[in-house]
Design an enzyme around this catalytic site. Structure first.
Site, PDB file in Angstrom:
ATOM      1  N   HIS A 176     -28.628 -40.973 -12.180  1.00 48.22           N
ATOM      2  CA  HIS A 176     -29.012 -42.387 -12.136  1.00 48.22           C
ATOM      3  C   HIS A 176     -28.844 -43.064 -13.487  1.00 48.22           C
ATOM      4  O   HIS A 176     -28.279 -44.151 -13.582  1.00 48.22           O
ATOM      5  CB  HIS A 176     -30.453 -42.547 -11.653  1.00 48.22           C
ATOM      6  CG  HIS A 176     -30.618 -42.293 -10.193  1.00 48.22           C
ATOM      7  ND1 HIS A 176     -31.839 -42.391  -9.575  1.00 48.22           N
ATOM      8  CD2 HIS A 176     -29.746 -41.929  -9.224  1.00 48.22           C
ATOM      9  CE1 HIS A 176     -31.711 -42.116  -8.289  1.00 48.22           C
ATOM     10  NE2 HIS A 176     -30.438 -41.820  -8.062  1.00 48.22           N
ATOM     11  N   LYS A 207     -34.153 -44.972  -6.272  1.00 47.65           N
ATOM     12  CA  LYS A 207     -35.329 -44.398  -6.916  1.00 47.65           C
ATOM     13  C   LYS A 207     -35.216 -42.881  -6.920  1.00 47.65           C
ATOM     14  O   LYS A 207     -34.539 -42.325  -6.068  1.00 47.65           O
ATOM     15  CB  LYS A 207     -36.592 -44.871  -6.190  1.00 47.65           C
ATOM     16  CG  LYS A 207     -36.651 -44.449  -4.723  1.00 47.65           C
ATOM     17  CD  LYS A 207     -37.951 -44.902  -4.101  1.00 47.65           C
ATOM     18  CE  LYS A 207     -38.035 -44.619  -2.653  1.00 47.65           C
ATOM     19  NZ  LYS A 207     -37.474 -43.432  -2.117  1.00 47.65           N
ATOM     20  N   ALA A 257     -28.868 -46.546   4.274  1.00 44.33           N
ATOM     21  CA  ALA A 257     -29.722 -47.634   3.789  1.00 44.33           C
ATOM     22  C   ALA A 257     -28.932 -48.763   3.144  1.00 44.33           C
ATOM     23  O   ALA A 257     -29.075 -49.922   3.510  1.00 44.33           O
ATOM     24  CB  ALA A 257     -30.758 -47.090   2.803  1.00 44.33           C
ATOM     25  N   ILE A 284     -28.177 -41.766   1.545  1.00 47.64           N
ATOM     26  CA  ILE A 284     -28.852 -43.032   1.227  1.00 47.64           C
ATOM     27  C   ILE A 284     -27.847 -44.190   1.175  1.00 47.64           C
ATOM     28  O   ILE A 284     -28.146 -45.298   1.607  1.00 47.64           O
ATOM     29  CB  ILE A 284     -29.685 -42.927  -0.070  1.00 47.64           C
ATOM     30  CG1 ILE A 284     -30.702 -44.064  -0.145  1.00 47.64           C
ATOM     31  CG2 ILE A 284     -28.815 -42.903  -1.319  1.00 47.64           C
ATOM     32  CD1 ILE A 284     -31.824 -43.950   0.844  1.00 47.64           C
TER      33      ILE A 284
END
Length: 142
Positions: free
Chosen positions: A82, A100, A18, A14
């Site tokens: 996270h 997320k 991204a 990610i």
């Protein structure tokens, strides 16, 4: 206006597929500079730094936060981390974009929001958007 100093924690898929495309687009606009990446996997941190021309890489995210003192941190770790790294980055004085899901429990999410309010820093949970949308989301947060 000085450039926003950005660091990323977690250099997996990610991060590379991204976050970096959006950050690099904003870097080209002169809005920010990616100053460091951290990953507990040394090879992943080093390879990501080399691939994207990032001057500093760390295997200890806390050491990165302490030494680099970034303005903005993207938390791209596995979900279970996270909460930990969002809170540590906020307390280190950085604004944060966390992948997320925000956290694994409602209680953890509540704690993250409380720390965000205490520190007065911005915190955003990444949304599912296309590459251009991710760029605009980051631009709005910055």
């Amino acid at each position: 206006m000085s450039k926003i100093r950005v660091a990323l924690i977690g250099t997996g898929m990610i991060c590379n597929s991204a976050h970096f495309p959006a950050l690099k687009a904003l870097e080209k606009e002169g809005l920010l500079e990616v100053v460091a990446v951290a990953d507990i996997r040394e090879e992943a941190a080093r390879e990501t730094a080399i691939r994207h021309g990032v001057p500093n890489w760390y295997v200890d995210p806390q050491k990165m936060l302490d030494e680099i003192k970034p303005d903005f941190v993207a938390v791209c770790t596995p979900n279970v981390y996270h909460k930990e790294w969002t809170i540590k980055a906020l307390r280190a004085g950085a604004h944060v974009a966390c992948e997320k899901p925000m956290a694994l429990t409602v209680e953890d999410c509540t704690e993250m929001i409380e720390v965000q309010k205490e520190t007065g820093k911005k915190k955003e949970t990444a949304k599912t958007v296309n590459k251009n949308g991710k760029k605009e989301l980051l631009k709005d947060l910055l």
